[in-house]
Motif scaffolding. Sequence first.
Motif, PDB file in Angstrom:
ATOM      1  N   UNK A 199       0.836  -1.129  -0.018  1.00 59.69           N
ATOM      2  CA  UNK A 199       0.057   0.075  -0.106  1.00 59.69           C
ATOM      3  C   UNK A 199       0.637   1.320  -0.049  1.00 59.69           C
ATOM      4  N   UNK A 200       0.217   2.349  -0.692  1.00 61.15           N
ATOM      5  CA  UNK A 200       0.934   3.512  -0.580  1.00 61.15           C
ATOM      6  C   UNK A 200      -0.098   4.493  -0.214  1.00 61.15           C
ATOM      7  N   UNK A 201       0.407   5.078   0.776  1.00 60.67           N
ATOM      8  CA  UNK A 201      -0.849   6.143   1.648  1.00 60.67           C
ATOM      9  C   UNK A 201      -0.451   7.695   1.616  1.00 60.67           C
ATOM     10  N   UNK A 202      -1.089   8.340   1.218  1.00 65.23           N
ATOM     11  CA  UNK A 202      -0.864   9.966   1.215  1.00 65.23           C
ATOM     12  C   UNK A 202      -2.395  10.493   2.021  1.00 65.23           C
ATOM     13  N   UNK A 203      -1.806  11.157   3.118  1.00 66.48           N
ATOM     14  CA  UNK A 203      -2.910  11.937   3.605  1.00 66.48           C
ATOM     15  C   UNK A 203      -3.270  13.429   2.884  1.00 66.48           C
ATOM     16  N   UNK A 204      -4.504  13.613   3.161  1.00 64.34           N
ATOM     17  CA  UNK A 204      -4.996  14.792   2.191  1.00 64.34           C
ATOM     18  C   UNK A 204      -6.590  15.219   2.804  1.00 64.34           C
ATOM     19  N   UNK A 205      -6.733  16.569   2.865  1.00 63.20           N
ATOM     20  CA  UNK A 205      -8.261  17.051   3.177  1.00 63.20           C
ATOM     21  C   UNK A 205      -8.987  17.035   2.236  1.00 63.20           C
ATOM     22  N   UNK A 206      -8.279  16.743   0.908  1.00 62.49           N
ATOM     23  CA  UNK A 206      -9.223  16.638  -0.183  1.00 62.49           C
ATOM     24  C   UNK A 206      -9.611  15.382  -0.613  1.00 62.49           C
ATOM     25  N   UNK A 207     -11.035  15.489  -1.008  1.00 52.94           N
ATOM     26  CA  UNK A 207     -11.823  14.122  -1.179  1.00 52.94           C
ATOM     27  C   UNK A 207     -11.686  13.777  -2.777  1.00 52.94           C
ATOM     28  N   UNK A 208     -11.113  14.534  -3.465  1.00 52.88           N
ATOM     29  CA  UNK A 208     -10.741  14.035  -4.832  1.00 52.88           C
ATOM     30  C   UNK A 208      -9.421  13.342  -5.077  1.00 52.88           C
ATOM     31  N   UNK A 209      -9.371  12.029  -5.377  1.00 44.67           N
ATOM     32  CA  UNK A 209      -8.022  11.310  -5.690  1.00 44.67           C
ATOM     33  C   UNK A 209      -8.156  10.543  -6.936  1.00 44.67           C
ATOM     34  N   UNK A 210      -7.071  10.108  -7.504  1.00 46.54           N
ATOM     35  CA  UNK A 210      -6.992   9.313  -8.767  1.00 46.54           C
ATOM     36  C   UNK A 210      -8.019   8.212  -8.697  1.00 46.54           C
ATOM     37  N   UNK A 211      -8.413   7.970  -9.943  1.00 49.31           N
ATOM     38  CA  UNK A 211      -9.332   6.746 -10.212  1.00 49.31           C
ATOM     39  C   UNK A 211      -8.789   5.485  -9.718  1.00 49.31           C
ATOM     40  N   UNK A 212      -7.501   5.346  -9.733  1.00 44.28           N
ATOM     41  CA  UNK A 212      -6.778   3.980  -9.690  1.00 44.28           C
ATOM     42  C   UNK A 212      -6.563   3.910  -7.987  1.00 44.28           C
ATOM     43  N   UNK A 213      -6.821   4.898  -7.472  1.00 47.95           N
ATOM     44  CA  UNK A 213      -6.607   4.706  -5.949  1.00 47.95           C
ATOM     45  C   UNK A 213      -7.847   4.960  -5.124  1.00 47.95           C
ATOM     46  N   UNK A 214      -7.604   4.431  -4.146  1.00 49.06           N
ATOM     47  CA  UNK A 214      -8.970   4.503  -3.153  1.00 49.06           C
ATOM     48  C   UNK A 214      -8.840   5.635  -1.989  1.00 49.06           C
ATOM     49  N   UNK A 215     -10.145   6.240  -2.023  1.00 51.04           N
ATOM     50  CA  UNK A 215     -10.397   7.641  -0.969  1.00 51.04           C
ATOM     51  C   UNK A 215     -10.864   6.619   0.397  1.00 51.04           C
ATOM     52  N   UNK A 216     -10.187   6.824   1.608  1.00 50.31           N
ATOM     53  CA  UNK A 216     -10.381   6.275   2.756  1.00 50.31           C
ATOM     54  C   UNK A 216     -10.475   7.226   3.881  1.00 50.31           C
TER      55      UNK A 216
END
Length: 452
Positions: A250-267
Amino acid sequence: MGAVHIGLDIGTTNITMVVLDLEQQSVPSSRSIPNVRYQTGESYAYAQDPVAIEQAVRSLLAQVKQPIGSLCVTGQVHGIVYHDAAGKAVSPLYTWLDRRAMEAIDGVDSQHLLYEKTGVLLPSGYGLLAHYANRRLGKVPEESTGFCGILEYVTGRLIGSVLDRSDPSCLGPFGAFDPVASHFNSNVLQEVFGSTEPRFLDSCTPFALAGYTPEGIPVAYPVGDNQAGFFGMVSDWQHSVLVSMGTSGQLSLFSTDSNCPSSMELRPFLGEGFLHVGATLTAGKAYETVQRFIASTIRSAGMDISDEAVFTLMKQTGQTEGKPGALQIDTRLNGSRKDPAVRGSIRGIDLDNLTLGNLVIGTIDGIVDELHQFSTESGERFAKMQRIIATGSSVRKNPLFKDALGRAFRLPTTIAEVDDGAGFGAALIAAVATRALGRNESRSLVGKLLGT
């Protein structure tokens, strides 16, 4: 003697207990019990025994000599276990590696049928899809009154009550869950359960208590291992990327933005924002597959060699003879979350480069490259990252993995020197849930203890 806080990590390979003593402010100790595969006789099944898991958890807790101030369960998500009205398991745990949803029934598998009915494509191994497949296969136990994940199951057994809610980090992996609105897609629930008014788990608030053990120990609601690991190993959320290499990657980035690449999951991330997560189905599992191949080759020649000796041979040969780029190895041996049917391959073989060292390096680079692809798709968000924090037994035990991360990401790499980052994070979450530790204090403690 001060109270300690416990994190219980129910992983695919091991069940680990982390003991955190806030007074001592030191890297916590951990103990593990293997979590073995349970054979069901089904070719598509990857199951484990929930009763054995509960017994292992209770055995670990019995080893704690200090008073326990709180505990929290984390670990593998996506899978399901059926239970009766009393909360006792009436089925195996069908894990995230289970592929029953890909079994064709009347010419169509459950994954594609659910997509045809709802327009939502759930990856193989997700809980709602597994239940949908079990309904079609006639595999739902008659005595079942519901199902949940193994984290909810164990938490419920510890407090003596069936959970009716869980942390959003655990709900997302069931599938069809909106991490922004924090609820499930009602159309999917209706189709999966075959009911116009289906009842399933609701969301709890972050850092909430699920209840108490008979001994009076506070138990927090369970948290997914990805979120617990990030909470337990990253202090600078805005500028650090967490790379986890266990059975999967897994590769995980923190963000306050709910938009993320379609290949990734928003958790959802503990009420603080979101994690943008790129997840693979194999990482350590791919390396282990190569190890098994090498071991079988050696043993077929009549030589006796231990598994550990083979791993040592791979590391040494990779260091002395392996050349990055000599072989291009696709390590998607069990497919990907987007395409379960894709399989691995080896390219670039010539008359001279098919060597053990190149096979080892090519496999490691393939594992890392699959994760690196997610960083490329993250664009500007990843451009803000200043370092990689790597975790997992692979990167701690084998410097070849750290070297591969450096080649791929071109960022400083810090190895999180803690035996179980998710378990450590769960222990911190338990402490925050009982107000023994503040949220900001927890980040400072992570930075102090781990340097991450």
